[in-house]
Scaffold this active site. Structure first.
Site, short mmCIF file in Angstrom:
data_model
loop_
_atom_site.label_atom_id
_atom_site.label_comp_id
_atom_site.label_asym_id
_atom_site.label_seq_id
_atom_site.Cartn_x
_atom_site.Cartn_y
_atom_site.Cartn_z
CB CYS A 9 44.32 41.76 78.36
SG CYS A 9 44.27 41.49 76.59
CG ASN A 11 42.79 39.30 81.32
OD1 ASN A 11 43.14 39.05 82.45
ND2 ASN A 11 43.43 38.84 80.27
N GLY A 12 41.09 37.70 78.63
CA GLY A 12 40.83 36.28 78.50
C GLY A 12 40.70 35.88 77.05
N GLY A 33 50.35 43.97 78.92
CA GLY A 33 50.00 44.26 77.54
C GLY A 33 50.58 45.58 77.11
CE1 TYR A 76 57.91 35.85 80.49
CE2 TYR A 76 55.66 36.45 79.95
CZ TYR A 76 57.02 36.57 79.72
OH TYR A 76 57.47 37.42 78.76
#
Length: 459
Positions: A2, A102-103, A28, A247
């Site tokens: 996200c 986000n998480g 995302g 990444y």
């Protein structure tokens, strides 16, 4: 993973949020949304699809106001539904509220069950909805206190941007697992975003990172200017996610003071020390493997070549929900250059190896285009454990390194050899000034709720 963004105190808040989400599209691709506040009401537009699909010029006639928050969704589980898109909006006793998250909350099931027992009705599968219910059900008399009340009941990884009609609240969990930074806009407003690459696009100046365990409140002064104040909610126990550097993040972003590109280059250099191979050329898996491949080529003293072309109109395979789509998209997005590869012994460098799908397809393609032999080098340790802080590795069975040795993986994907960087090598590349979250590699579920996290579904 996200992406979240919040803009406060700008006449162009929703448009700035849009461009920030565009810059962070890599975080995302399943849905996108923006909620805007004009001081009297919050308006919301969200839908499935990429940022450029969800919004058009008419969107910004609706999304007016000097405060906007936005979200790009990366799902690790749940349903591919517009209901699971964010921000999440609700009306409650004190007015209107919108939340972007986000998480991944590791105690989500326990909290949800308790809320349902007290009469809460859920419309989505997201743990983010837990937070909005906790805020609404709190008995505190001010929103700020209700938010703190809610935060004290959740555990795990979260970067939150919460919008009321007049203020914007930003919170980062005590572990600092996910990145979050503050920038200053040219018109005097502020922007908060998951990655600093968003600042570059909208012309914002980096101010600082949000500290682990910190809550920041953006509001108007009496003179009409924008300001923010900070409160430390928790004692920091800093464990930033190593996968951000390996990444997820864009190479031009700076995550908690460290440039992503430089860190990936160092990973390649460390990998060369640990796994040198006798090859003619070094190729990257574009795009996130490029910097590591350059570092590896330098380390073994062999030419670096862009021997694979990526079609940038195809999304990431790692974050797609089904295996069938992953298999197809590998072929769609990567095309080897025969002239560079034919007759050569090739080292192909990638940032990670999760299921082995992409690696197997790449090795096969390189051989079909004339590679004499192919060595697969991974600029990260073996991924052996599922992560419950927001990475798409739901079960151990999906992780090839959990059940196969490097030699077995090489045979399975058709490579001459496979080499992974050691955990110690990764630590050297990242720098030993902080204790990173390496849960995918070492299984250390340090954050609260870890026992439950092995059995719960992700956001």
């Amino acid at each position: 993973m996200c992406a979240v963004v919040g803009v406060y105190g700008s006449e162009e808040a929703s448009k700035i949020a849009y461009y920030a989400l565009f810059a962070m599209q890599h975080r995302g691709q399943e849905s996108s949304g923006i909620a805007a506040s004009n001081g009297k009401e919050i308006t919301l537009i969200k839908n499935r699809g990429l940022v450029t699909k969800v919004f058009n010029e008419d969107s910004f006639k609706v999304l007016n106001g000097k405060c906007a928050i936005g979200h790009n969704r990366y799902s690790t589980a749940g349903k591919d539904s517009v209901l699971d898109a964010q921000p999440v909006f609700a009306r409650y006793k004190l007015g209107e509220i919108a939340i972007a998250h986000n998480g991944n909350l590791t105690n989500k099931l326990k909290v949800r069950e308790e809320l349902i027992a007290k009469g809460a009705i859920f419309q989505t599968f997201m743990d983010t909805e837990n937070i909005i219910h906790l805020v609404a059900k709190s008995q505190k008399d001010r929103l700020e206190n209700r938010i703190v009340d809610a935060i004290n009941k959740i555990e795990g990884a979260y970067c939150l941007i919460i919008q009321s009609r007049a203020k914007m609240f930003v919170i980062r969990d005590r572990y600092g697992i996910r990145p979050l930074s503050i920038g200053k806009l040219e018109d005097g407003g502020y922007i908060v975003a998951s990655e600093t690459c968003a600042f570059d696009l909208v012309g914002a100046t980096f101010e600082r990172d949000v500290k682990p365990g910190e809550m920041i409140v953006f509001e108007k002064c009496e003179d009409g200017k924008t300001t923010f104040r900070s409160e430390q909610l928790f004692e920091p126990d800093y464990h930033p996610c190593a996968f951000e550097y390996i990444y997820f993040a864009r190479p031009d972003s700076v995550i908690d003071g460290k440039n992503v590109y430089e860190t990936r280059f160092k990973c390649g250099e460390e990998l060369a020390k640990e796994h040198p191979v006798d090859v003619d050329i070094v190729l990257p898996v574009p795009d996130s493997g490029v910097a590591a491949a350059m570092g590896y080529a330098k380390g073994i003293g062999k030419p670096f070549k862009m021997g694979i072309v990526r079609n940038h109109y195809v999304g990431r395979t790692f974050i797609e929900p089904t295996q069938k789509i992953r298999d197809l998209k590998v072929k769609l997005k990567l095309s080897p250059i025969t002239h560079i590869i034919k007759g050569k012994k090739v080292a192909i460098v990638d940032d990670s190896l999760v299921r082995g799908t992409t690696s197997r397809q790449i090795v096969k393609m390189l051989k079909e285009h004339g590679a004499k032999e192919v060595h697969m080098l991974i600029a990260a340790p073996e991924i052996k454990y599922p992560c419950r802080y927001g990475i798409d590795t739901p079960t151990k069975e999906e992780l090839i390194s959990n059940s196969h040795t490097p030699e077995q993986i090489a045979k399975k994907i058709g490579a001459k050899s496979v080499g992974f960087m050691s955990i110690d090598g990764l630590k050297k590349a990242l720098g030993e000034d902080r204790e990173y979250s390496l849960v995918s590699f070492d299984g250390n579920y340090f954050a609260g709720g870890c026992a439950e996290s092995l059995n719960c579904s992700g956001k």
